[in-house]
Motif scaffolding. Structure first.
Motif, PDB file in Angstrom:
ATOM      1  N   ARG A  60     -46.314 -18.444  -4.026  1.00  0.00           N
ATOM      2  CA  ARG A  60     -45.262 -17.906  -3.147  1.00  0.00           C
ATOM      3  C   ARG A  60     -44.002 -17.538  -3.931  1.00  0.00           C
ATOM      4  N   VAL A  61     -43.229 -16.644  -3.350  1.00  0.00           N
ATOM      5  CA  VAL A  61     -41.952 -16.296  -3.987  1.00  0.00           C
ATOM      6  C   VAL A  61     -40.889 -17.272  -3.485  1.00  0.00           C
ATOM      7  N   ILE A  62     -40.327 -18.029  -4.413  1.00  0.00           N
ATOM      8  CA  ILE A  62     -39.273 -18.995  -4.080  1.00  0.00           C
ATOM      9  C   ILE A  62     -38.059 -18.669  -4.953  1.00  0.00           C
ATOM     10  N   PRO A  63     -36.994 -18.170  -4.364  1.00  0.00           N
ATOM     11  CA  PRO A  63     -35.792 -17.955  -5.176  1.00  0.00           C
ATOM     12  C   PRO A  63     -35.349 -19.267  -5.827  1.00  0.00           C
ATOM     13  N   CYS A  64     -34.958 -19.183  -7.086  1.00  0.00           N
ATOM     14  CA  CYS A  64     -34.637 -20.414  -7.828  1.00  0.00           C
ATOM     15  C   CYS A  64     -33.183 -20.425  -8.286  1.00  0.00           C
ATOM     16  N   ASP A  65     -32.604 -21.612  -8.289  1.00  0.00           N
ATOM     17  CA  ASP A  65     -31.296 -21.837  -8.924  1.00  0.00           C
ATOM     18  C   ASP A  65     -31.578 -22.544 -10.240  1.00  0.00           C
ATOM     19  N   PHE A  66     -31.319 -21.876 -11.346  1.00  0.00           N
ATOM     20  CA  PHE A  66     -31.423 -22.547 -12.646  1.00  0.00           C
ATOM     21  C   PHE A  66     -30.030 -23.014 -13.044  1.00  0.00           C
ATOM     22  N   ILE A  67     -29.922 -24.292 -13.354  1.00  0.00           N
ATOM     23  CA  ILE A  67     -28.608 -24.836 -13.739  1.00  0.00           C
ATOM     24  C   ILE A  67     -28.737 -25.412 -15.149  1.00  0.00           C
ATOM     25  N   GLY A  68     -27.974 -24.865 -16.060  1.00  0.00           N
ATOM     26  CA  GLY A  68     -28.030 -25.343 -17.445  1.00  0.00           C
ATOM     27  C   GLY A  68     -26.672 -25.864 -17.884  1.00  0.00           C
ATOM     28  N   VAL A  69     -26.689 -26.633 -18.957  1.00  0.00           N
ATOM     29  CA  VAL A  69     -25.457 -27.242 -19.466  1.00  0.00           C
ATOM     30  C   VAL A  69     -25.352 -26.912 -20.954  1.00  0.00           C
ATOM     31  N   VAL A  70     -24.177 -26.437 -21.382  1.00  0.00           N
ATOM     32  CA  VAL A  70     -24.027 -26.046 -22.792  1.00  0.00           C
ATOM     33  C   VAL A  70     -24.066 -27.288 -23.694  1.00  0.00           C
ATOM     34  N   LYS A  71     -23.196 -28.242 -23.388  1.00  0.00           N
ATOM     35  CA  LYS A  71     -23.133 -29.445 -24.247  1.00  0.00           C
ATOM     36  C   LYS A  71     -23.754 -30.613 -23.537  1.00  0.00           C
ATOM     37  N   SER A  72     -24.786 -31.176 -24.116  1.00  0.00           N
ATOM     38  CA  SER A  72     -25.462 -32.303 -23.470  1.00  0.00           C
ATOM     39  C   SER A  72     -24.570 -33.544 -23.458  1.00  0.00           C
ATOM     40  N   GLN A  73     -24.748 -34.361 -22.426  1.00  0.00           N
ATOM     41  CA  GLN A  73     -24.046 -35.654 -22.406  1.00  0.00           C
ATOM     42  C   GLN A  73     -24.518 -36.521 -23.575  1.00  0.00           C
ATOM     43  N   GLN A  74     -25.788 -36.330 -23.957  1.00  0.00           N
ATOM     44  CA  GLN A  74     -26.402 -37.200 -24.963  1.00  0.00           C
ATOM     45  C   GLN A  74     -27.139 -36.359 -26.002  1.00  0.00           C
ATOM     46  N   PHE A 112     -49.073 -12.178 -14.077  1.00  0.00           N
ATOM     47  CA  PHE A 112     -47.915 -12.667 -13.316  1.00  0.00           C
ATOM     48  C   PHE A 112     -47.246 -11.444 -12.710  1.00  0.00           C
ATOM     49  N   SER A 113     -47.143 -11.430 -11.398  1.00  0.00           N
ATOM     50  CA  SER A 113     -46.569 -10.232 -10.772  1.00  0.00           C
ATOM     51  C   SER A 113     -45.082 -10.079 -11.104  1.00  0.00           C
ATOM     52  N   GLY A 114     -44.397 -11.163 -11.427  1.00  0.00           N
ATOM     53  CA  GLY A 114     -42.956 -11.089 -11.708  1.00  0.00           C
ATOM     54  C   GLY A 114     -42.186 -10.708 -10.458  1.00  0.00           C
ATOM     55  N   ASN A 115     -41.002 -10.148 -10.672  1.00  0.00           N
ATOM     56  CA  ASN A 115     -40.155  -9.726  -9.556  1.00  0.00           C
ATOM     57  C   ASN A 115     -39.771 -10.907  -8.658  1.00  0.00           C
ATOM     58  N   ARG A 116     -39.616 -12.063  -9.270  1.00  0.00           N
ATOM     59  CA  ARG A 116     -39.281 -13.284  -8.527  1.00  0.00           C
ATOM     60  C   ARG A 116     -37.829 -13.656  -8.845  1.00  0.00           C
ATOM     61  N   PRO A 117     -37.002 -13.704  -7.796  1.00  0.00           N
ATOM     62  CA  PRO A 117     -35.549 -13.807  -8.033  1.00  0.00           C
ATOM     63  C   PRO A 117     -35.058 -15.201  -8.401  1.00  0.00           C
ATOM     64  N   SER A 118     -33.976 -15.206  -9.155  1.00  0.00           N
ATOM     65  CA  SER A 118     -33.310 -16.480  -9.468  1.00  0.00           C
ATOM     66  C   SER A 118     -31.842 -16.203  -9.765  1.00  0.00           C
ATOM     67  N   VAL A 119     -31.047 -17.261  -9.742  1.00  0.00           N
ATOM     68  CA  VAL A 119     -29.686 -17.194 -10.282  1.00  0.00           C
ATOM     69  C   VAL A 119     -29.583 -18.246 -11.373  1.00  0.00           C
ATOM     70  N   SER A 120     -28.706 -17.999 -12.329  1.00  0.00           N
ATOM     71  CA  SER A 120     -28.490 -18.986 -13.392  1.00  0.00           C
ATOM     72  C   SER A 120     -27.024 -19.386 -13.410  1.00  0.00           C
ATOM     73  N   LEU A 121     -26.818 -20.685 -13.443  1.00  0.00           N
ATOM     74  CA  LEU A 121     -25.454 -21.235 -13.540  1.00  0.00           C
ATOM     75  C   LEU A 121     -25.390 -22.005 -14.848  1.00  0.00           C
ATOM     76  N   LEU A 122     -24.420 -21.667 -15.677  1.00  0.00           N
ATOM     77  CA  LEU A 122     -24.275 -22.371 -16.943  1.00  0.00           C
ATOM     78  C   LEU A 122     -22.963 -23.147 -16.922  1.00  0.00           C
ATOM     79  N   LEU A 123     -23.075 -24.470 -17.047  1.00  0.00           N
ATOM     80  CA  LEU A 123     -21.878 -25.324 -17.046  1.00  0.00           C
ATOM     81  C   LEU A 123     -21.509 -25.666 -18.489  1.00  0.00           C
ATOM     82  N   PRO A 124     -20.213 -25.789 -18.787  1.00  0.00           N
ATOM     83  CA  PRO A 124     -19.847 -26.074 -20.181  1.00  0.00           C
ATOM     84  C   PRO A 124     -20.322 -27.450 -20.647  1.00  0.00           C
TER      85      PRO A 124
END
Ligand code: F6P
Length: 556
Positions: free
Chosen positions: A401-415, A465-477
């Motif tokens: 199924r097509v499930i829009p995704c929120d990808f959340i990444g962090v620049v500097k790891s806590q650890q 993979f049919s692709g065309n599956r939407p997402s947003v990316s949020l990058l936190l410092p």
């Protein structure tokens, strides 16, 4: 738009509907090849980068969404929220969680009265109390310092604080402040949860914080009585005053329960349960664990997003853009779910918290005026941290199924961890996946590409993979208390934006009531059967059979 007009009856809605066909003809592969489009589909605010170029949307889509927001009076609705109007009309309440994290000198009025001084009165009380407990000047009934805390609460009186606690647990600054202390959460009425919470804890050194907006929630009150018993049975009745405190809007019931009102931390009916983590609901237990100074940074992070949400133009407004795009995915492209995929183990409780914020807020069937919605509002939220989710449910997201995704990444790891001889650090390894997955979803893989790779013909359909599956990316410092506050507020406001556009009341939750009242009926039956041997009656055949079986099999 007249208040009784549904948004789906407007021209702006119809215009978006007819735009869907054009969008369905495009592929994200092509949309992503337009550098100008990609460039304009990024926003940065206070260190946070949002990239929404992997949405099935063009600049024209955006224009149409902004038009819809105008027709839905989005700006006006946001203003009404911030100005303390009773926008939660079915409960006749204002919605002012933004006041909980406002700076001391801010003015936010409800019914003409500035609520910020009251907010800070409670924050000051929390600071003072948590410092006394943490320093050992507040001691338990046997004179020992209280180093462990069990927060008893459920739903909004649990999930937000748990999310923040889990996120802070590995933050270097927070670790320092939490040394030698434990914070646990008792939510489920299941006795197993009680057992898990008290195991290894000594009542002599434990403080119980009962957290309930209403102080009537069945699960919380039973758990509170259970822990009161745990304390009383080993320390005597007078120990309650030293070992139990409360957070509630209902101070009368707090006192009736036996907790000294001086040891109660108030909040207000203009704070919805699922929006209450920045009130004493979250701030008290978290300050006991990490110290008030750390939690104040969390509040400041949320406040930074509050100001951005209030004042940034919609084209640069992170919660507005996210809300409009989510609504586009649900109501126009027909994708009812959303996956929340933080590439940070520290955010493992983000999805459970947002499930409540989003699904309890927007899972509605009627407009704010009580008119049956001819479209489905709300979305199904779920998620797991990456990369764990990749080895679990991503198969469905990539080829099912097509499930829009929120990808959340962090620049500097806590650890941060760097292993000698490895090509990249552990964090880079994690982030490689954060960057790769959105493109895998967007581009997919064609049969032609597979043939070039000499994939056997019979496997080509399976490996396509049919692709065309939407997402947003949020990058936190980074992921310190401040950033955690920012992230929380982004999600809270995004949900409000969706609800404002759909024209529903995102701040009530009548849908939870029916099950509660039926449970009361069952509870009465179980009591009558166990104490007086009364037969099961008044239920349908299925429930009667199951109840009878349960009673028979569980009686000693
Ligand atoms: O049952 C749902 C609910 O009312 C939530 O909205 C709320 O967060 C939770 O129960 C707990 O309520 P309280 O804080 O009043 O115990």
């Amino acid at each position: 738009m007249a208040s009784s007009t549904l948004i789906s009856g407007t021209e702006a809605w119809a215009d978006l509907k007819s735009h869907v066909e054009d969008i369905k003809k495009t592929h994200l592969r092509d949309l992503l090849s337009d550098a100008g489009r990609c460039q304009s589909m990024t926003v940065e605010h206070d260190g946070i980068l949002l990239d929404y170029s992997r949405q099935q949307a063009t600049l024209e889509t955006l224009e149409k969404l902004f038009k819809l927001s105008e027709v839905a009076s989005l700006k006006n609705k946001i203003n009404r929220m911030y100005s303390g109007e009773r926008i939660n009309s079915t409960e006749n309440r204002a919605v002012l969680h933004v006041a909980l994290r406002a700076s001391r000198d801010a003015v936010i009025k409800s019914e003409g009265t500035n609520v910020v001084p009251d907010v800070w009165k409670v924050l000051d009380k929390i600071q003072e109390f948590s410092e006394r407990v943490r320093s050992g000047s507040w001691v338990g009934a046997t004179g020992k310092a209280l180093k462990d805390v069990i927060a008893v609460g459920i739903g909004g009186s649990f999930l937000g604080p748990l999310f923040v606690h889990t996120a802070l647990q590995t933050d270097p600054e927070a670790i320092e402040y939490a040394r030698g202390r434990q914070l646990r959460f008792l939510a489920n009425v299941d006795p197993i949860d009680v057992a898990r919470n008290i195991t290894g804890l000594n009542p002599e050194t434990t403080l119980v914080v009962v957290v309930s907006k209403t102080f009537t929630t069945a699960e919380t009150m039973l758990n509170a009585r259970t822990l009161r018993e745990w304390i009383l049975s080993s320390l005597g009745p007078s120990a309650v005053a030293k070992h139990m405190v409360a957070v509630s809007t209902n101070l009368t019931l707090v006192e009736k329960f036996g907790i000294d009102p001086n040891n109660a931390f108030a909040f207000w009916d203009w704070v919805g349960g699922r929006y209450s983590v920045c009130s004493a609901v979250g701030v008290l237990p978290l300050s006991l664990q990490y110290g008030f100074s750390v939690i104040e940074k969390f509040l400041k992070g949320a406040s930074s997003i509050d100001q951005h949400f209030y004042s940034a133009p919609f084209e640069k407004n992170i919660p507005v853009l996210l809300g409009l795009l989510s609504m586009w995915n649900v109501s126009f492209l027909g994708y009812p779910a959303r996956a929340i995929l933080p590439y940070s183990q520290a955010l493992e409780k983000l999805a459970p918290h947002i499930q409540q914020v989003s699904m309890e807020s927007n899972g509605k069937g009627v407009s704010i005026d009580g008119v049956l919605l001819p479209f489905e509002a709300g979305e199904i939220d779920f998620g797991e941290p990456g990369t764990n989710g990749q080895h679990s449910f991503y198969q469905l997201i990539h080829q099912g199924r097509v499930i829009p995704c929120d990808f959340i990444g962090v620049v500097k790891s806590q650890q941060p961890v760097y292993l000698k001889g490895e090509v990249v650090s552990n964090h880079d390894e994690l982030m490689s996946n954060f960057f790769a997955q959105p493109d895998a979803l967007a581009y997919g893989k064609t049969p032609e590409q597979l043939q070039k790779e000499n994939v056997p013909q019979h496997l080509v359909p399976h490996k396509t993979f049919s692709g065309n599956r939407p997402s947003v990316s949020l990058l936190l410092p980074s992921l310190n208390a401040y950033n955690i506050g920012q992230l929380l507020a982004i999600y809270e406001h995004r949900v409000a934006v969706e609800g404002f556009i759909w024209g529903i009341n995102s701040f009530d939750q009548w849908g939870v009531e029916l099950g509660k009242s039926l449970a009361t009926q069952v509870r009465k039956q179980l009591n009558a059967s166990r104490t007086k041997g009364e037969p099961v009656q008044g239920f349908n055949l299925s429930t009667t059979n199951m109840l009878t079986k349960y009673l028979e099999a569980s009686s000693d």
